[in-house]
Design a protein around this motif. Sequence first.
Motif, PDB file in Angstrom:
ATOM      1  N   GLN A 275      85.281 -81.697  16.321  1.00  0.00           N
ATOM      2  CA  GLN A 275      85.894 -81.746  15.225  1.00  0.00           C
ATOM      3  C   GLN A 275      85.219 -81.773  13.980  1.00  0.00           C
ATOM      4  O   GLN A 275      84.651 -82.832  13.732  1.00  0.00           O
ATOM      5  CB  GLN A 275      87.148 -82.511  15.306  1.00  0.00           C
ATOM      6  CG  GLN A 275      88.244 -82.622  14.186  1.00  0.00           C
ATOM      7  CD  GLN A 275      89.446 -83.483  14.637  1.00  0.00           C
ATOM      8  OE1 GLN A 275      89.251 -84.397  15.224  1.00  0.00           O
ATOM      9  NE2 GLN A 275      90.807 -83.097  14.285  1.00  0.00           N
ATOM     10  N   LYS A 276      85.441 -80.921  13.049  1.00  0.00           N
ATOM     11  CA  LYS A 276      84.961 -81.077  11.641  1.00  0.00           C
ATOM     12  C   LYS A 276      86.001 -81.496  10.628  1.00  0.00           C
ATOM     13  O   LYS A 276      87.318 -81.605  11.051  1.00  0.00           O
ATOM     14  CB  LYS A 276      84.521 -79.640  11.209  1.00  0.00           C
ATOM     15  CG  LYS A 276      83.405 -78.632  12.000  1.00  0.00           C
ATOM     16  CD  LYS A 276      82.105 -79.444  11.898  1.00  0.00           C
ATOM     17  CE  LYS A 276      81.447 -78.803  10.610  1.00  0.00           C
ATOM     18  NZ  LYS A 276      79.933 -79.129  10.477  1.00  0.00           N
ATOM     19  N   ALA A 277      85.580 -81.909   9.580  1.00  0.00           N
ATOM     20  CA  ALA A 277      86.635 -82.667   8.730  1.00  0.00           C
ATOM     21  C   ALA A 277      87.742 -81.640   8.420  1.00  0.00           C
ATOM     22  O   ALA A 277      87.541 -80.723   7.853  1.00  0.00           O
ATOM     23  CB  ALA A 277      85.921 -83.333   7.379  1.00  0.00           C
TER      24      ALA A 277
ATOM     25  N   VAL B 236      73.470 -85.091  12.093  1.00  0.00           N
ATOM     26  CA  VAL B 236      72.188 -84.526  12.115  1.00  0.00           C
ATOM     27  C   VAL B 236      71.424 -84.431  10.839  1.00  0.00           C
ATOM     28  O   VAL B 236      72.043 -83.728  10.105  1.00  0.00           O
ATOM     29  CB  VAL B 236      72.292 -83.149  12.982  1.00  0.00           C
ATOM     30  CG1 VAL B 236      71.095 -82.273  13.321  1.00  0.00           C
ATOM     31  CG2 VAL B 236      73.121 -83.261  14.170  1.00  0.00           C
ATOM     32  N   THR B 237      70.369 -84.912  10.798  1.00  0.00           N
ATOM     33  CA  THR B 237      69.589 -84.872   9.604  1.00  0.00           C
ATOM     34  C   THR B 237      68.260 -83.940   9.807  1.00  0.00           C
ATOM     35  O   THR B 237      67.824 -83.649  10.719  1.00  0.00           O
ATOM     36  CB  THR B 237      69.054 -86.266   9.357  1.00  0.00           C
ATOM     37  OG1 THR B 237      68.210 -86.689  10.295  1.00  0.00           O
ATOM     38  CG2 THR B 237      70.193 -87.142   9.112  1.00  0.00           C
TER      39      THR B 237
ATOM     40  N   ALA C 126      67.818 -80.380  19.920  1.00  0.00           N
ATOM     41  CA  ALA C 126      67.570 -79.363  18.652  1.00  0.00           C
ATOM     42  C   ALA C 126      68.708 -78.803  18.112  1.00  0.00           C
ATOM     43  O   ALA C 126      68.968 -77.754  17.780  1.00  0.00           O
ATOM     44  CB  ALA C 126      66.804 -78.232  19.274  1.00  0.00           C
ATOM     45  N   LEU C 127      69.485 -79.872  17.689  1.00  0.00           N
ATOM     46  CA  LEU C 127      70.607 -79.578  16.745  1.00  0.00           C
ATOM     47  C   LEU C 127      70.419 -79.084  15.366  1.00  0.00           C
ATOM     48  O   LEU C 127      69.273 -79.495  14.696  1.00  0.00           O
ATOM     49  CB  LEU C 127      71.660 -80.661  16.874  1.00  0.00           C
ATOM     50  CG  LEU C 127      72.153 -81.151  18.318  1.00  0.00           C
ATOM     51  CD1 LEU C 127      73.438 -82.143  18.012  1.00  0.00           C
ATOM     52  CD2 LEU C 127      72.733 -80.123  19.049  1.00  0.00           C
ATOM     53  N   GLN C 128      71.161 -78.680  14.785  1.00  0.00           N
ATOM     54  CA  GLN C 128      71.278 -78.115  13.438  1.00  0.00           C
ATOM     55  C   GLN C 128      72.121 -78.901  12.631  1.00  0.00           C
ATOM     56  O   GLN C 128      73.130 -79.758  13.087  1.00  0.00           O
ATOM     57  CB  GLN C 128      71.928 -76.774  13.272  1.00  0.00           C
ATOM     58  CG  GLN C 128      71.077 -75.858  14.335  1.00  0.00           C
ATOM     59  CD  GLN C 128      69.448 -75.690  13.736  1.00  0.00           C
ATOM     60  OE1 GLN C 128      69.230 -75.607  12.658  1.00  0.00           O
ATOM     61  NE2 GLN C 128      68.593 -75.924  14.670  1.00  0.00           N
ATOM     62  N   PRO C 129      71.928 -79.326  11.337  1.00  0.00           N
ATOM     63  CA  PRO C 129      72.984 -79.950  10.451  1.00  0.00           C
ATOM     64  C   PRO C 129      74.080 -79.727  10.514  1.00  0.00           C
ATOM     65  O   PRO C 129      75.285 -80.588  10.391  1.00  0.00           O
ATOM     66  CB  PRO C 129      72.299 -79.892   8.947  1.00  0.00           C
ATOM     67  CG  PRO C 129      70.767 -79.427   9.264  1.00  0.00           C
ATOM     68  CD  PRO C 129      70.680 -78.782  10.557  1.00  0.00           C
ATOM     69  N   GLU C 130      74.592 -78.411  10.739  1.00  0.00           N
ATOM     70  CA  GLU C 130      75.983 -77.855  10.715  1.00  0.00           C
ATOM     71  C   GLU C 130      76.564 -78.444  11.913  1.00  0.00           C
ATOM     72  O   GLU C 130      77.934 -78.316  12.368  1.00  0.00           O
ATOM     73  CB  GLU C 130      76.009 -76.458  10.728  1.00  0.00           C
ATOM     74  CG  GLU C 130      75.221 -75.785  11.692  1.00  0.00           C
ATOM     75  CD  GLU C 130      74.001 -75.200  11.122  1.00  0.00           C
ATOM     76  OE1 GLU C 130      73.281 -75.968  10.442  1.00  0.00           O
ATOM     77  OE2 GLU C 130      73.709 -74.113  11.855  1.00  0.00           O
ATOM     78  N   ASP C 131      75.854 -79.157  12.909  1.00  0.00           N
ATOM     79  CA  ASP C 131      76.526 -79.404  14.236  1.00  0.00           C
ATOM     80  C   ASP C 131      77.119 -80.741  13.925  1.00  0.00           C
ATOM     81  O   ASP C 131      77.730 -81.674  14.895  1.00  0.00           O
ATOM     82  CB  ASP C 131      75.508 -79.575  15.337  1.00  0.00           C
ATOM     83  CG  ASP C 131      75.089 -78.251  15.908  1.00  0.00           C
ATOM     84  OD1 ASP C 131      73.774 -78.073  16.113  1.00  0.00           O
ATOM     85  OD2 ASP C 131      76.082 -77.366  15.734  1.00  0.00           O
TER      86      ASP C 131
END
Lengths: 113, 112
Positions: free
Chosen positions: B37-39, B111-112, B80-85
């Motif tokens: 869930q994104k904001a 994720v930074t 190996a996640l991305q910031p958009e995760d």
Amino acid sequence: SQKIEQNSEALNIQEGKTATLTCNYTNYSPAYLQWYRQDPGRGPVFLLLIRENEKEKRKERLKVTFDTTLKQSLFHITASQPADSATYLCALDILNTGNQFYFGTGTSLTVIP
Amino acid sequence: DTEVTQTPKHLVMGMTNKKSLKCEQHMGHRAMYWYKQKAKKPPELMFVYSYEKLSINESVPSRFSPECPNSSLLNLHLHALQPEDSALYLCASSYDRSYEQYFGPGTRLTVT
């Protein structure tokens, strides 16, 4: 793809009035429709489930209707209270796509004292 | 006991890290779910386990790997996640498919 829209992003009503939230869907025929409440930063909480062969379900101050012809569900909160302020989500369980489960866009309800 | 627990509550990880999210329920439920869930967005279904078998995988990138060690536990392995995760990851369980779902409080992932 399944599209589930809820009537408005935000709804403000006066305490004591009845809040009516709408959930409209397209394309598929859901076997079940559920309503959840979500408070900020918390997981959704189940409220009511209605099946495709049921027209109406009630639980205390809550009532949900399900019209498969209109592809619409209405969710009512009677005698609303400030504690009812939250985001309300409808969700569809769609059997003919392998039991997929989709949430609607949500409606943020604010009950004003 | 009608509670679904999730650990950790918060997680900050770099793009090269490997971490895992955990979910547990003791209600005897046979279906368990992972959502993202994104904001200001609704939860999006990622994975469903039914009777400990993966039954739905909503085209989720392979950097997310679910695991159901037993009927009470559900893991989500992250690599190996991305910031958009970055999002709130919710776990839920239900008696069976097409029953009401009980959600955990979620893990807030950054994720930074």
